[in-house]
Design a protein around this motif. Structure first.
Motif, short mmCIF file in Angstrom:
data_model
loop_
_atom_site.label_atom_id
_atom_site.label_comp_id
_atom_site.label_asym_id
_atom_site.label_seq_id
_atom_site.Cartn_x
_atom_site.Cartn_y
_atom_site.Cartn_z
N GLU A 63 43.02 40.14 42.55
CA GLU A 63 42.54 41.52 42.52
C GLU A 63 42.19 41.96 41.11
O GLU A 63 41.19 42.65 40.90
CB GLU A 63 43.57 42.46 43.14
CG GLU A 63 43.67 42.32 44.65
CD GLU A 63 42.33 42.49 45.36
OE1 GLU A 63 41.60 43.45 45.06
OE2 GLU A 63 42.00 41.63 46.20
N LYS A 74 38.82 40.56 40.34
CA LYS A 74 37.77 41.31 41.04
C LYS A 74 37.48 42.64 40.34
O LYS A 74 36.32 43.04 40.21
CB LYS A 74 38.19 41.58 42.49
CG LYS A 74 38.15 40.36 43.37
CD LYS A 74 38.59 40.72 44.78
CE LYS A 74 38.62 39.55 45.72
NZ LYS A 74 39.05 39.94 47.08
N ARG A 109 33.94 43.81 38.83
CA ARG A 109 33.31 45.09 39.23
C ARG A 109 33.00 45.92 38.00
O ARG A 109 31.95 46.57 37.94
CB ARG A 109 34.22 45.85 40.19
CG ARG A 109 34.27 45.27 41.57
CD ARG A 109 35.08 46.13 42.52
NE ARG A 109 35.45 45.36 43.69
CZ ARG A 109 36.68 45.01 44.01
NH1 ARG A 109 37.71 45.42 43.28
NH2 ARG A 109 36.92 44.30 45.07
N ASP A 145 28.87 43.17 42.38
CA ASP A 145 29.30 43.65 43.69
C ASP A 145 30.23 42.60 44.28
O ASP A 145 29.78 41.60 44.83
CB ASP A 145 28.09 43.88 44.59
CG ASP A 145 28.47 44.44 45.93
OD1 ASP A 145 29.53 45.07 46.05
OD2 ASP A 145 27.69 44.25 46.88
N VAL A 146 31.53 42.81 44.13
CA VAL A 146 32.52 41.84 44.58
C VAL A 146 33.33 42.46 45.71
O VAL A 146 33.81 43.58 45.58
CB VAL A 146 33.47 41.44 43.42
CG1 VAL A 146 34.49 40.43 43.89
CG2 VAL A 146 32.69 40.91 42.25
N LYS A 147 33.48 41.73 46.80
CA LYS A 147 34.21 42.24 47.96
C LYS A 147 35.69 41.97 47.82
O LYS A 147 36.16 41.11 47.21
CB LYS A 147 33.68 41.61 49.24
CG LYS A 147 32.25 41.99 49.49
CD LYS A 147 31.74 41.32 50.74
CE LYS A 147 30.26 41.66 50.91
NZ LYS A 147 29.66 41.05 52.02
#
Length: 70
Positions: free
Chosen positions: A56, A59, A63, A68-70
Motif C-alpha cells: 500500500e 501504491k 499515485r 493510476d494504480v488500483k
C-alpha cells in the motif's frame, strides 16, 4: 499512373507515462518502497500483514507520482 514505391507508415508509438515529480517511467519511480515491497513479498508472501502495508505504501508513492494504480 506510375508505380511509385510507397514507404510503409508506422503507427505512432504510444508515449510512456512518466511520473510528475521525477519524470521517470513507473518502473523507476519510488525505488525505496519498491525494494522493501519486493523483498517482503519474496520472503514472506503477499498476504503477510507487513507486506500488505508495504504494498500500500508503494501504491501511494506511485499515485503521488501521478500514476493510476488500483
Amino acid at each position: 499512373m506510375g508505380q511509385g514505391a510507397s514507404t510503409p507508415v508506422e503507427p505512432p508509438k504510444p508515449k510512456k507515462k512518466l511520473g510528475i515529480k521525477t519524470g521517470k517511467p513507473i518502473c523507476c519511480c519510488c525505488p525505496d518502497t519498491k525494494k522493501a515491497r519486493d523483498e517482503c513479498v519474496v520472503f514472506r508472501g503477499e498476504e503477510d500483514a507487513d507486506c500488505i502495508k508495504l504494498i500500500e505504501a508503494h501504491k501511494i508513492c506511485l499515485r503521488d507520482e501521478g500514476f493510476d494504480v488500483k
